[in-house]
Design a protein around this motif. Structure first.
Motif, PDB file in Angstrom:
ATOM      1  N   ARG B   2       0.849  -1.169   0.000  1.00 59.27           N
ATOM      2  CA  ARG B   2       0.000   0.000   0.000  1.00 59.27           C
ATOM      3  C   ARG B   2       0.899   1.238   0.000  1.00 59.27           C
ATOM      4  O   ARG B   2       1.857   1.314   0.762  1.00 59.27           O
ATOM      5  N   LEU B   3       0.586   2.217  -0.816  1.00 56.87           N
ATOM      6  CA  LEU B   3       1.413   3.413  -0.893  1.00 56.87           C
ATOM      7  C   LEU B   3       0.798   4.550  -0.072  1.00 56.87           C
ATOM      8  O   LEU B   3      -0.365   4.898  -0.260  1.00 56.87           O
ATOM      9  N   VAL B 267       7.743  -2.594   5.769  1.00 60.39           N
ATOM     10  CA  VAL B 267       7.491  -1.177   5.506  1.00 60.39           C
ATOM     11  C   VAL B 267       8.741  -0.572   4.856  1.00 60.39           C
ATOM     12  O   VAL B 267       9.847  -0.726   5.380  1.00 60.39           O
ATOM     13  N   LEU B 268       8.550   0.083   3.730  1.00 60.48           N
ATOM     14  CA  LEU B 268       9.636   0.810   3.075  1.00 60.48           C
ATOM     15  C   LEU B 268       9.348   2.308   3.204  1.00 60.48           C
ATOM     16  O   LEU B 268       8.252   2.757   2.878  1.00 60.48           O
ATOM     17  N   ILE B 269      10.308   3.059   3.703  1.00 59.46           N
ATOM     18  CA  ILE B 269      10.140   4.512   3.832  1.00 59.46           C
ATOM     19  C   ILE B 269      11.274   5.172   3.059  1.00 59.46           C
ATOM     20  O   ILE B 269      12.445   4.892   3.326  1.00 59.46           O
ATOM     21  N   THR B 270      10.918   6.028   2.125  1.00 59.97           N
ATOM     22  CA  THR B 270      11.948   6.612   1.258  1.00 59.97           C
ATOM     23  C   THR B 270      11.470   7.928   0.643  1.00 59.97           C
ATOM     24  O   THR B 270      10.279   8.098   0.417  1.00 59.97           O
ATOM     25  N   PRO B 271      12.377   8.835   0.375  1.00 57.87           N
ATOM     26  CA  PRO B 271      12.002  10.046  -0.362  1.00 57.87           C
ATOM     27  C   PRO B 271      11.982   9.795  -1.879  1.00 57.87           C
ATOM     28  O   PRO B 271      11.697  10.721  -2.635  1.00 57.87           O
ATOM     29  N   ALA B 306       4.452   1.125   1.612  1.00 60.78           N
ATOM     30  CA  ALA B 306       5.526   1.996   1.136  1.00 60.78           C
ATOM     31  C   ALA B 306       5.143   3.426   1.485  1.00 60.78           C
ATOM     32  O   ALA B 306       4.021   3.859   1.199  1.00 60.78           O
ATOM     33  N   VAL B 307       6.040   4.132   2.141  1.00 60.53           N
ATOM     34  CA  VAL B 307       5.749   5.509   2.570  1.00 60.53           C
ATOM     35  C   VAL B 307       6.722   6.450   1.869  1.00 60.53           C
ATOM     36  O   VAL B 307       7.939   6.288   1.962  1.00 60.53           O
ATOM     37  N   LEU B 308       6.153   7.416   1.173  1.00 59.76           N
ATOM     38  CA  LEU B 308       6.959   8.433   0.498  1.00 59.76           C
ATOM     39  C   LEU B 308       7.086   9.641   1.426  1.00 59.76           C
ATOM     40  O   LEU B 308       6.085  10.148   1.936  1.00 59.76           O
ATOM     41  N   THR B 309       8.307  10.085   1.655  1.00 60.52           N
ATOM     42  CA  THR B 309       8.523  11.229   2.559  1.00 60.52           C
ATOM     43  C   THR B 309       9.275  12.332   1.830  1.00 60.52           C
ATOM     44  O   THR B 309       9.875  12.090   0.777  1.00 60.52           O
ATOM     45  N   GLU B 310       9.251  13.543   2.405  1.00 65.77           N
ATOM     46  CA  GLU B 310       9.970  14.637   1.760  1.00 65.77           C
ATOM     47  C   GLU B 310      11.485  14.451   1.850  1.00 65.77           C
ATOM     48  O   GLU B 310      12.215  14.831   0.953  1.00 65.77           O
ATOM     49  N   ASP B 311      11.952  13.886   2.964  1.00 64.73           N
ATOM     50  CA  ASP B 311      13.396  13.696   3.095  1.00 64.73           C
ATOM     51  C   ASP B 311      13.677  12.584   4.114  1.00 64.73           C
ATOM     52  O   ASP B 311      12.746  11.980   4.660  1.00 64.73           O
TER      53      ASP B 311
END
Lengths: 428, 428
Positions: B2-3, B267-271, B306-311
């Motif tokens: 899930r994004l 869980v993948l966390i990445t910019p 999957a989590v998209l972050t600013e940095d």
């Protein structure tokens, strides 16, 4: 007190049943608590308010949070002697626990792996403070200050108020200890509010502090979602004394547990039969006109034990079987005996360290393992509000050295992606 | 997977439900376990034998203890590669945990009070090792070696055997790890035997190790009589990665949790949005023909995020919300990110430290807090097999200085014998 002779072969078989405490939760309590937890989880503040009005008669129309004004007013009505004593105790507890703060550790091993661990504080600690007849401001200090020293940002206290009123010295102690929020709620509903959170109370990460059977069962049921401290049973003391010990002082020390609760246990272990006799007599004298005579008399009569041993070394062995919450070494050279002690929550050395020193002003927390759990657990400390994360970092070289063994074990365990995560990086 | 986008205001509200795990024990299990515990407590070996024959089909006519000959035979049938890998892992786990052994501390404060604490080992540790299809020799090392390094005299392993047979590498690992007794029993009855003891099995002081729902519930119910480790849930991994991370390696790391259990979370966390896309694709490739494809596919599909972050700094904040069991920092400068991490069981630094290194050969124990309990608890360590007793010893002078405050607080709390134990010694 019941007299046992450690030199008889049947000694251990006689002692063990006397140490056993009834540990089973009454069935009805578990079900009632499950229901209360479910209600608070589903309906939040509304359920907390209904249950609090029903059980404590405390009106929740303005919420249950104690205001800064209430705390200031409480401090005003306390005597300056009491506040000074709280301050002296708090300063000593802070100093002791500051020494406990552990350092992070980091090293590089012989093949180039970075290894170590880091300590970080929990964000929010919940502190249950019992209401009712026996109110202990000292327990507020002993539970909250280790959390503060550890660095918890929120320290949230809950305590039931009878019709809205709280003990002023409890509030003064909470202020001195750095408690950040106080709510006038108690019972399983307070534990539920701390564990699950409500609209007006943010959830915490760990709940500590003693309570009645409902509170204890609620902590057991929320364990896993939040951390809890150990399950507290009736208080106990064991005193190892030599023939020179003052029978009056020893009698007072034994009674200082008996006066807590009819289930509190006091154990005297000594090679001196004369001391046992003189302490027994002195207990009779001190019980006469005692403010809590009925409780203390029943406790010392039913739960009191005197053990006669051949010498002090054997006394230490017996104490290890008892694994007491509090252990006094009232002997000429307590430091000679200390290395023989394996299981005890707190040890008090010499003729001038009654357990009451540890209850209030010694420095270590008085929240200690009961019911023989000193065999496997420790008193409350800054460690209860810290956790340790391990750190591992392989250089390319180190990885090439130990990676193949990891892949091999992953294969043995039938876990292909574990193996692939290694072999892909090995370039295979 | 899930994004989620951490830059949207609703992010936290979307994330939290995905992290929640079902934590309620099924009612029937609790009652069945209560019954099994009562049977073993009342009838000892006889009850253990009945239950073991019924559930495991393992004949108990010669008892359940594994003989030295069985262990030697097991070592003989293991491959030398597997034994070498076990030995390499064991050596590294021992070296890491030896560094954890804490020192006793003692000091004299400014008024002459002796203060400090002493660490002592628990006498007997119990280790539950699951049977069934997934058998993990590595877990034997990870649970038993910290107990051995701590100094526990007895390390007692229980593990269910299907019709009397045990995995040879599990026995070899137990031998290497210094396990002192092994019994072929499992389930709640094994936990009961360890907690209460039987004629043929001496009781232990603490029980660690994962198990099925019955084992977990049994540990919960015997908690207090013995210590237990934390309640283990499904395994999880969180990976923080930068845009330079190798998608193949990251995909394998995420799948190395998914292959454990359909409830395991990755869980993948990445910019880097591109990284997310490439990892997704690579997961598809690696799932193809995977030995445990069905489990891994369901887990990554339903529990993968999957989590998209600013940095990367924001990625660390998100990881602190997740509070994962395992956290990889697959970035250019992982040590720059490490100080921002507050809640994680184990952290793996850089491009050459997949979690599988930590599962087998890194050194730290792989027994770690799951289901967000890294907010309040730590991985298994030597501390789990040690306890700390506080030490307090007043000189006459120190006692005269702090005694009056103790007596004052005892009076405030209505405990006359506490006060008397002080005032008698003050000569009042």
């Amino acid at each position: 007190m019941r007299l046992l002779d450690a030199r008889t072969p049947s000694f251990r078989d006689e002692l063990m049943p006397l140490l056993a405490r009834d540990e089973d939760t009454v069935g009805g309590i578990a079900a009632a608590v499950t229901d209360i937890l479910a209600q608070v989880r589903a309906r939040g503040d509304e359920a907390v308010r209904e249950l609090t009005e029903r059980f404590d008669g405390t009106d929740g129309s303005c919420g249950y949070r104690v205001s800064p004004e209430e705390i200031e007013e409480a401090v005003r009505v306390c005597s300056s002697e009491a506040l000074d004593a709280i301050d002296l105790a708090a300063g000593r507890i802070e100093a002791y626990h500051a020494r406990q703060l552990p350092e992070d550790v980091r090293w590089t091993d012989e093949i180039g792996t970075e290894l170590g661990w880091r300590w970080t504080a929990i964000d929010a600690a919940g502190l249950y403070v019992p209401g009712g007849t026996a109110v202990y401001p000292s327990s507020v200090l002993m539970n909250a200050l280790p959390a503060k020293i550890a660095g918890a940002e929120r320290i949230v206290m809950v305590t039931p108020a009878k019709e809205g009123r709280l003990n002023p010295l409890v509030l003064a102690a909470a202020k001195r200890a750095g408690v950040t929020e106080i709510y006038k709620i108690g019972g399983a509903q307070a534990v539920a509010a701390l564990a699950y959170g409500t609209k007006s109370i943010e959830p915490v990460d760990k709940i500590v502090g003693p309570g009645n059977a409902y509170v204890t069962e609620a902590k057991r049921q929320v364990f896993g979602r939040v951390g809890i401290d150990s399950i507290a049973g009736p208080s106990e003391i064991t005193v190892i004394a030599d023939e020179k010990a003052d029978p009056r002082a020893i009698a007072a020390d034994l009674l200082s547990q008996s006066e807590h609760d009819v289930l509190s246990q006091s154990v005297l272990i000594t090679p001196s039969r004369e001391l046992i006799e003189r302490v027994e007599k002195e207990i009779g004298v001190q019980l006469h006109g005692h403010h809590r005579e009925k409780i203390a008399r029943e406790a010392i009569g039913k739960q009191g034990i005197a053990v006669l041993t051949e010498d002090l070394a054997r006394a230490a062995e017996v104490a290890n079987i008892v694994a007491p919450e509090h252990l006094e070494l009232v002997t000429e050279d307590p430091d000679a005996l200390l290395p023989l002690i394996k299981h005890a929550g707190a040890v008090f050395l010499g003729r001038y360290t009654p357990e009451a020193i540890g209850d209030y002003v010694g420095g270590p927390s008085h929240v200690l393992p009961t019911s023989r759990s000193a065999r496997f657990s420790s008193g409350l400390s800054v460690y209860d509000f810290l956790k340790r994360m391990s750190v591992t970092g392989c250089s390319k070289k180190a990885f090439e050295k130990i990676g193949p063994a990891a892949a091999r074990l992953a294969d043995e365990e039938g876990l292909p992606s574990h193996a692939a995560s290694v072999t892909l990086r090995l370039g295979k």
